[in-house]
Design a protein around this motif. Structure first.
Motif, PDB file in Angstrom:
ATOM      1  N   ASP A 253      42.189  21.860  37.928  1.00  0.00           N
ATOM      2  CA  ASP A 253      41.600  20.984  36.935  1.00  0.00           C
ATOM      3  C   ASP A 253      40.740  19.937  37.635  1.00  0.00           C
ATOM      4  O   ASP A 253      40.915  19.647  38.816  1.00  0.00           O
ATOM      5  CB  ASP A 253      42.694  20.280  36.124  1.00  0.00           C
ATOM      6  CG  ASP A 253      43.482  21.255  35.269  1.00  0.00           C
ATOM      7  OD1 ASP A 253      42.882  22.255  34.825  1.00  0.00           O
ATOM      8  OD2 ASP A 253      44.687  21.028  35.067  1.00  0.00           O
ATOM      9  N   GLY A 254      39.821  19.342  36.892  1.00  0.00           N
ATOM     10  CA  GLY A 254      38.985  18.292  37.463  1.00  0.00           C
ATOM     11  C   GLY A 254      37.517  18.668  37.415  1.00  0.00           C
ATOM     12  O   GLY A 254      37.114  19.658  36.808  1.00  0.00           O
ATOM     13  N   THR A 255      36.701  17.835  38.076  1.00  0.00           N
ATOM     14  CA  THR A 255      35.265  18.061  38.159  1.00  0.00           C
ATOM     15  C   THR A 255      34.879  18.221  39.619  1.00  0.00           C
ATOM     16  O   THR A 255      35.239  17.393  40.455  1.00  0.00           O
ATOM     17  CB  THR A 255      34.489  16.889  37.533  1.00  0.00           C
ATOM     18  OG1 THR A 255      34.853  16.756  36.155  1.00  0.00           O
ATOM     19  CG2 THR A 255      32.990  17.110  37.627  1.00  0.00           C
ATOM     20  N   PHE A 256      34.118  19.259  39.903  1.00  0.00           N
ATOM     21  CA  PHE A 256      33.734  19.574  41.277  1.00  0.00           C
ATOM     22  C   PHE A 256      32.227  19.828  41.334  1.00  0.00           C
ATOM     23  O   PHE A 256      31.605  20.214  40.345  1.00  0.00           O
ATOM     24  CB  PHE A 256      34.487  20.817  41.777  1.00  0.00           C
ATOM     25  CG  PHE A 256      35.969  20.686  41.724  1.00  0.00           C
ATOM     26  CD1 PHE A 256      36.698  20.277  42.835  1.00  0.00           C
ATOM     27  CD2 PHE A 256      36.670  20.969  40.543  1.00  0.00           C
ATOM     28  CE1 PHE A 256      38.070  20.158  42.778  1.00  0.00           C
ATOM     29  CE2 PHE A 256      38.041  20.851  40.481  1.00  0.00           C
ATOM     30  CZ  PHE A 256      38.758  20.440  41.601  1.00  0.00           C
ATOM     31  N   VAL A 257      31.664  19.625  42.510  1.00  0.00           N
ATOM     32  CA  VAL A 257      30.251  19.898  42.715  1.00  0.00           C
ATOM     33  C   VAL A 257      30.082  20.750  43.961  1.00  0.00           C
ATOM     34  O   VAL A 257      30.815  20.591  44.945  1.00  0.00           O
ATOM     35  CB  VAL A 257      29.437  18.586  42.849  1.00  0.00           C
ATOM     36  CG1 VAL A 257      29.848  17.793  44.083  1.00  0.00           C
ATOM     37  CG2 VAL A 257      27.957  18.883  42.884  1.00  0.00           C
ATOM     38  N   VAL A 258      29.128  21.678  43.884  1.00  0.00           N
ATOM     39  CA  VAL A 258      28.731  22.451  45.053  1.00  0.00           C
ATOM     40  C   VAL A 258      27.204  22.509  45.054  1.00  0.00           C
ATOM     41  O   VAL A 258      26.576  22.770  44.022  1.00  0.00           O
ATOM     42  CB  VAL A 258      29.352  23.866  45.062  1.00  0.00           C
ATOM     43  CG1 VAL A 258      28.941  24.684  43.843  1.00  0.00           C
ATOM     44  CG2 VAL A 258      29.004  24.605  46.347  1.00  0.00           C
ATOM     45  N   ARG A 259      26.596  22.202  46.193  1.00  0.00           N
ATOM     46  CA  ARG A 259      25.143  22.171  46.295  1.00  0.00           C
ATOM     47  C   ARG A 259      24.573  23.591  46.289  1.00  0.00           C
ATOM     48  O   ARG A 259      25.189  24.524  46.823  1.00  0.00           O
ATOM     49  CB  ARG A 259      24.725  21.451  47.579  1.00  0.00           C
ATOM     50  CG  ARG A 259      25.121  19.970  47.626  1.00  0.00           C
ATOM     51  CD  ARG A 259      24.347  19.145  46.638  1.00  0.00           C
ATOM     52  NE  ARG A 259      24.580  17.711  46.820  1.00  0.00           N
ATOM     53  CZ  ARG A 259      24.042  16.766  46.080  1.00  0.00           C
ATOM     54  NH1 ARG A 259      23.230  17.096  45.078  1.00  0.00           N
ATOM     55  NH2 ARG A 259      24.302  15.483  46.300  1.00  0.00           N
ATOM     56  N   PRO A 260      23.365  23.773  45.705  1.00  0.00           N
ATOM     57  CA  PRO A 260      22.778  25.120  45.582  1.00  0.00           C
ATOM     58  C   PRO A 260      22.592  25.836  46.911  1.00  0.00           C
ATOM     59  O   PRO A 260      22.711  27.061  46.976  1.00  0.00           O
ATOM     60  CB  PRO A 260      21.425  24.849  44.914  1.00  0.00           C
ATOM     61  CG  PRO A 260      21.615  23.578  44.166  1.00  0.00           C
ATOM     62  CD  PRO A 260      22.551  22.762  45.007  1.00  0.00           C
ATOM     63  N   GLU A 261      22.294  25.091  47.988  1.00  0.00           N
ATOM     64  CA  GLU A 261      22.074  25.743  49.284  1.00  0.00           C
ATOM     65  C   GLU A 261      23.367  26.219  49.944  1.00  0.00           C
ATOM     66  O   GLU A 261      23.334  26.964  50.912  1.00  0.00           O
ATOM     67  CB  GLU A 261      21.317  24.808  50.233  1.00  0.00           C
ATOM     68  CG  GLU A 261      22.085  23.577  50.676  1.00  0.00           C
ATOM     69  CD  GLU A 261      21.956  22.403  49.719  1.00  0.00           C
ATOM     70  OE1 GLU A 261      22.331  21.286  50.115  1.00  0.00           O
ATOM     71  OE2 GLU A 261      21.483  22.609  48.579  1.00  0.00           O
ATOM     72  N   LYS A 262      24.514  25.773  49.387  1.00  0.00           N
ATOM     73  CA  LYS A 262      25.806  26.208  49.925  1.00  0.00           C
ATOM     74  C   LYS A 262      26.270  27.526  49.294  1.00  0.00           C
ATOM     75  O   LYS A 262      27.263  28.108  49.724  1.00  0.00           O
ATOM     76  CB  LYS A 262      26.877  25.142  49.658  1.00  0.00           C
ATOM     77  CG  LYS A 262      26.521  23.731  50.104  1.00  0.00           C
ATOM     78  CD  LYS A 262      26.462  23.588  51.592  1.00  0.00           C
ATOM     79  CE  LYS A 262      26.313  22.114  51.975  1.00  0.00           C
ATOM     80  NZ  LYS A 262      26.142  21.925  53.425  1.00  0.00           N
ATOM     81  N   VAL A 263      25.558  27.973  48.251  1.00  0.00           N
ATOM     82  CA  VAL A 263      25.970  29.165  47.507  1.00  0.00           C
ATOM     83  C   VAL A 263      25.142  30.365  47.975  1.00  0.00           C
ATOM     84  O   VAL A 263      23.924  30.282  48.102  1.00  0.00           O
ATOM     85  CB  VAL A 263      25.775  28.963  45.993  1.00  0.00           C
ATOM     86  CG1 VAL A 263      26.245  30.196  45.222  1.00  0.00           C
ATOM     87  CG2 VAL A 263      26.528  27.717  45.522  1.00  0.00           C
TER      88      VAL A 263
END
Length: 357
Positions: A253-263
């Motif tokens: 649960d919660g809010t997470f962020v991942v940068r586009p260049e990491k994907v």
């Protein structure tokens, strides 16, 4: 380290609008400090309060440990460079640079020597006899900078001084401004809504939102470890995973962020199995955006959201990337590239009555 600027409980209200709301901030002597935020976030109002162009509703302003809250602009050891430069068209470059020294009744010989020194600092040696209309936009910006530096202030305030320049020149001036700041050793306080400018030049950055600082950090910390959804959405492009989507993809649960260049994007049959180190999401490419140096792909996930994937255009064929539109793909990223976020609006919120920058 000694502080150049101390703000304590600083507030500025325009009627019912709280443009600056009980702000506490220390700016270290000799650093390049940027105030970054959307229009109406309070950053320009703070700059004007420090410069003495506005009076605070509450709070105190200290420069070099001295209370200057009630002093007029000419009573503070600061100079300001504005976006429009405000260069006198009827004066030569040298006369423009000397103007502040003339007001202070500095002797003529000393004025000339200091003006030539200031012009050399901004790499305009030999331009003293020219008129402003004979200069390029970048050169006029340097004249405005030299005019401010010639007074040798303890603090230089810069209110979006690169905003009127074209992209190429603006990027060149970003590097030059940082080099000049290192050379002269003066505290620079730079206001901008351009994240690239702030990340390029700053020692530290304060991200403003609705009159308050959302996060204060170095450029690397700000980008790699955003403190809230607002910061993640304003500084760079971010993929937010929250609620049911986060539960499906991450098991948390919660809010997470991942940068586009990491994907990383791959064919579905080539995707690894998800584990405690790797996250995998499946979906369909809905849009491919070619940006020259990089390509962004917008992927609609089966889990119920969209993610943006970025990759550099090196040896990969752009035609191959364009052909992925409407095709199924798998997205893969490492769990240690996820950043857990605190609360906050994911997009900049502005108030029409607030300041314009």
């Amino acid at each position: 380290m000694p502080t150049a600027i101390e703000l304590r409980g600083l507030s500025k209200h325009f009627g019912e609008v709280r443009a600056v709301d009980e702000l506490d901030l220390d700016i270290v002597d000799g650093e390049f400090f940027s105030m970054l935020g959307p229009s109406g976030s309070g950053k320009t109002t703070v700059l004007r309060l420090v410069g003495g162009f506005e009076q605070p509703t509450a709070g105190t302003i200290l420069l070099g440990g001295e209370d200057v809250t009630d002093r007029p602009p000419f009573g503070r050891d600061v100079n300001t460079v504005f976006q429009d430069y405000a260069i006198f068209p009827h004066m030569s470059v040298r006369q423009n640079v000397e103007y502040g020294l003339r007001v202070k009744r500095v002797p003529r010989t000393q004025r000339r020597d200091r003006a030539e020194e200031a012009l050399a600092t901004v790499r305009l040696e030999g331009y003293g006899d020219r008129r402003p209309h004979q200069l390029s936009g970048g050169q006029r910006q340097r004249v405005a900078l030299a005019r401010a530096l010639v007074n040798r202030p303890k603090v230089l305030l810069l209110d979006e001084p690169l905003g009127a320049l074209d992209l190429k020149l603006r990027r060149e001036m970003q590097i030059e401004l940082k080099q000049i700041q290192r050379d002269v050793g003066i505290t620079f306080v730079f206001v901008t809504h351009d994240q690239e400018e702030a990340l390029t030049m700053s020692d530290r950055i304060a991200v403003f939102n609705q009159g308050r600082i959302e996060q204060l950090a170095t450029p690397v910390e700000l980008y790699e470890q955003p403190a809230s959804a607002f910061v993640a959405g304003f500084v760079g492009t971010s993929n937010l995973l929250t609620g049911e989507v986060a539960g499906k993809l991450l098991g948390e649960d919660g809010t997470f962020v991942v940068r586009p260049e990491k994907v990383r994007m791959t064919a579905p049959e080539e995707a690894p199995a998800p584990d405690d180190r790797t996250c995998v999401a499946r979906g369909v490419v809905r849009e491919v955006v070619y940006l020259g140096a990089s390509t962004h792909s917008v992927v609609e996930l089966d889990a119920g959201t969209t993610l943006t994937v970025s990759h550099q255009n090196t040896d990969r064929s752009i035609d191959a990337a364009l052909e992925r539109r409407d095709r199924p793909v798998a997205l893969v990223w490492q769990r240690d590239h996820l950043v857990a976020l605190a609360g906050g609006a994911p997009h900049p919120a502005t108030t029409p009555e607030e300041e314009t920058a």
